[in-house]
Design a protein around this motif. Structure first.
Motif, PDB file in Angstrom:
ATOM      1  N   MET A 138       0.611  -1.323   0.264  1.00 40.96           N
ATOM      2  CA  MET A 138      -0.324   0.183   0.117  1.00 40.96           C
ATOM      3  C   MET A 138       1.265   1.200  -0.077  1.00 40.96           C
ATOM      4  N   VAL A 139       0.562   2.027  -0.959  1.00 37.88           N
ATOM      5  CA  VAL A 139       1.418   3.394  -0.949  1.00 37.88           C
ATOM      6  C   VAL A 139       0.348   4.640   0.105  1.00 37.88           C
ATOM      7  N   GLU A 140       2.128   5.125   0.898  1.00 39.75           N
ATOM      8  CA  GLU A 140       1.143   5.461   1.720  1.00 39.75           C
ATOM      9  C   GLU A 140       2.192   7.770   1.600  1.00 39.75           C
ATOM     10  N   TYR A 141       0.977   8.526   1.564  1.00 33.56           N
ATOM     11  CA  TYR A 141       1.778   9.605   0.516  1.00 33.56           C
ATOM     12  C   TYR A 141       1.302  10.655   2.270  1.00 33.56           C
ATOM     13  N   LEU A 142       2.673  11.116   2.083  1.00 34.65           N
ATOM     14  CA  LEU A 142       3.067  12.047   3.547  1.00 34.65           C
ATOM     15  C   LEU A 142       3.327  13.679   3.356  1.00 34.65           C
ATOM     16  N   PRO A 143       3.057  13.975   3.683  1.00 34.35           N
ATOM     17  CA  PRO A 143       3.703  15.796   3.563  1.00 34.35           C
ATOM     18  C   PRO A 143       5.150  16.037   3.199  1.00 34.35           C
ATOM     19  N   LEU A 144       5.663  16.802   2.400  1.00 34.31           N
ATOM     20  CA  LEU A 144       7.518  16.596   2.380  1.00 34.31           C
ATOM     21  C   LEU A 144       8.201  17.282   4.327  1.00 34.31           C
ATOM     22  N   SER A 145       9.135  16.655   4.116  1.00 30.24           N
ATOM     23  CA  SER A 145       9.720  17.025   5.031  1.00 30.24           C
ATOM     24  C   SER A 145      11.120  16.360   4.891  1.00 30.24           C
ATOM     25  N   GLU A 146      11.967  17.067   5.630  1.00 32.51           N
ATOM     26  CA  GLU A 146      13.309  16.781   5.805  1.00 32.51           C
ATOM     27  C   GLU A 146      14.107  15.883   5.622  1.00 32.51           C
ATOM     28  N   GLN A 147      13.538  15.405   6.515  1.00 26.42           N
ATOM     29  CA  GLN A 147      13.767  13.566   6.450  1.00 26.42           C
ATOM     30  C   GLN A 147      13.650  12.578   5.100  1.00 26.42           C
ATOM     31  N   PHE A 148      13.496  13.335   4.167  1.00 27.28           N
ATOM     32  CA  PHE A 148      13.318  12.393   2.957  1.00 27.28           C
ATOM     33  C   PHE A 148      13.532  13.668   2.018  1.00 27.28           C
ATOM     34  N   TYR A 149      14.774  14.750   2.003  1.00 34.12           N
ATOM     35  CA  TYR A 149      15.484  15.038   1.033  1.00 34.12           C
ATOM     36  C   TYR A 149      16.534  14.566   0.363  1.00 34.12           C
ATOM     37  N   SER A 150      17.419  13.179   0.901  1.00 36.66           N
ATOM     38  CA  SER A 150      18.586  13.072  -0.032  1.00 36.66           C
ATOM     39  C   SER A 150      17.891  11.962  -0.813  1.00 36.66           C
ATOM     40  N   ALA A 151      17.079  11.325  -0.416  1.00 34.96           N
ATOM     41  CA  ALA A 151      15.959  10.292  -1.549  1.00 34.96           C
ATOM     42  C   ALA A 151      15.060  10.697  -2.372  1.00 34.96           C
ATOM     43  N   ILE A 152      14.998  12.254  -2.111  1.00 33.68           N
ATOM     44  CA  ILE A 152      14.032  12.921  -2.792  1.00 33.68           C
ATOM     45  C   ILE A 152      15.124  13.525  -3.910  1.00 33.68           C
ATOM     46  N   ILE A 153      16.628  14.181  -3.568  1.00 33.48           N
ATOM     47  CA  ILE A 153      17.531  14.481  -4.592  1.00 33.48           C
ATOM     48  C   ILE A 153      17.989  13.919  -5.664  1.00 33.48           C
ATOM     49  N   ALA A 154      18.352  12.137  -4.666  1.00 33.13           N
ATOM     50  CA  ALA A 154      18.903  10.623  -6.064  1.00 33.13           C
ATOM     51  C   ALA A 154      17.648  10.565  -6.259  1.00 33.13           C
ATOM     52  N   LEU A 155      16.599  10.259  -6.966  1.00 37.75           N
ATOM     53  CA  LEU A 155      14.993  10.028  -7.146  1.00 37.75           C
ATOM     54  C   LEU A 155      15.105  11.355  -8.382  1.00 37.75           C
ATOM     55  N   GLY A 156      15.129  12.714  -7.568  1.00 37.67           N
ATOM     56  CA  GLY A 156      15.263  13.773  -9.053  1.00 37.67           C
ATOM     57  C   GLY A 156      16.045  13.550 -10.261  1.00 37.67           C
ATOM     58  N   ASN A 157      17.549  13.033  -9.477  1.00 33.79           N
ATOM     59  CA  ASN A 157      18.812  14.107 -10.118  1.00 33.79           C
ATOM     60  C   ASN A 157      18.479  12.409 -10.815  1.00 33.79           C
ATOM     61  N   ARG A 158      18.527  11.205 -10.618  1.00 32.01           N
ATOM     62  CA  ARG A 158      18.031  10.131 -11.479  1.00 32.01           C
ATOM     63  C   ARG A 158      16.886  10.052 -12.624  1.00 32.01           C
ATOM     64  N   VAL A 159      15.890  10.584 -12.555  1.00 26.84           N
ATOM     65  CA  VAL A 159      14.958  10.993 -13.089  1.00 26.84           C
ATOM     66  C   VAL A 159      14.988  12.240 -14.116  1.00 26.84           C
ATOM     67  N   HIS A 160      15.212  13.198 -13.886  1.00 28.81           N
ATOM     68  CA  HIS A 160      15.455  14.326 -14.717  1.00 28.81           C
ATOM     69  C   HIS A 160      16.756  14.949 -14.982  1.00 28.81           C
ATOM     70  N   GLY A 161      17.315  14.467 -14.554  1.00 33.13           N
ATOM     71  CA  GLY A 161      19.366  14.238 -14.989  1.00 33.13           C
ATOM     72  C   GLY A 161      20.788  15.325 -14.008  1.00 33.13           C
ATOM     73  N   ASP A 162      21.356  15.136 -14.126  1.00 35.20           N
ATOM     74  CA  ASP A 162      22.803  15.616 -13.417  1.00 35.20           C
ATOM     75  C   ASP A 162      22.083  17.274 -12.605  1.00 35.20           C
ATOM     76  N   ASN A 163      22.238  17.644 -11.121  1.00 36.46           N
ATOM     77  CA  ASN A 163      22.023  18.594 -10.413  1.00 36.46           C
ATOM     78  C   ASN A 163      20.212  18.987 -11.645  1.00 36.46           C
TER      79      ASN A 163
END
Length: 203
Positions: free
Chosen positions: A1-26
């Motif tokens: 089951m997918v859980e949806y939570l408001p953005l918080s700092e604990q997720f920043y590192s994972a967001i940066i890694a996923l975002g750069n992998r999908v959308h491009g470095d930096n």
């Protein structure tokens, strides 16, 4: 089951890694994501969200690519800037918008890990952000949709959710290549991708 939570700092590192992998470095870095996170708030409401799943919901052969946060995996995020918390620039055709600019939030990006695409995660993230943006006072949300996304999926999903095309902007992200060393995942040199300026009116 997918859980949806408001953005918080604990997720920043994972967001940066996923975002750069999908959308491009930096595409994202700690400073830019912190600024986006701060701009997501209005009236003590956060308009940005993340999507998380448990260990057993990621195919075993795909777990090495998913971004782990504690005992869960971050499989998607929606970054949304509250109305009046973002800069209206030359890529915004305000005279063609159906709503006053001060009542329009900005959908920065919607990103879903490839292991969870096609399962409604992107649309669910969008709906969570819409509900929060409405509570913040927004009447609609603007996005610059990447027309070079695989299968043009970004345009198709945003259109399916009711967004209307306002204008198209060639070379929308080229300045980021020059100023921030952004590396487009589909262009070999400077990014020449076209952005579709789209408005989603809230019901």
């Amino acid at each position: 089951m997918v859980e949806y939570l408001p953005l918080s700092e604990q997720f920043y590192s994972a967001i940066i890694a996923l975002g750069n992998r999908v959308h491009g470095d930096n595409y994202l870095d700690p400073d830019s994501l912190t600024a986006i996170g701060n701009a997501s708030w209005h009236k003590n409401i956060n308009a940005s969200y993340v999507a998380l799943v448990g260990h057993d919901e990621i195919p075993s052969n795909e777990r090495y690519t998913a971004q782990q946060v504690g005992d869960r995996y971050l499989v998607g995020f929606r970054l949304t800037l509250a109305a009046q918390n973002w800069t209206i620039d030359k890529w915004c055709s305000t005279d063609m918008w159906p709503h006053p600019s001060e009542r329009v939030c900005y959908f920065k990006c919607n990103t879903v890990d490839e292991v969870m695409r096609g399962q409604g995660v992107g649309s669910a993230l969008l709906q969570h952000s819409i509900q929060s943006a409405k509570q913040q006072g927004a009447l609609g949300g603007l996005a610059h949709i990447w027309l070079a996304s695989p299968g043009n999926s970004a345009y198709r999903y945003f259109s399916a959710n009711g967004a209307k095309l306002i204008a198209e902007h060639p070379n929308k992200w080229q300045h980021l290549c020059i100023e921030d060393n952004y590396q487009c995942p589909v262009c070999t040199d400077l990014c020449e991708c076209t952005a579709a300026e789209m408005m989603l009116t809230f019901k």
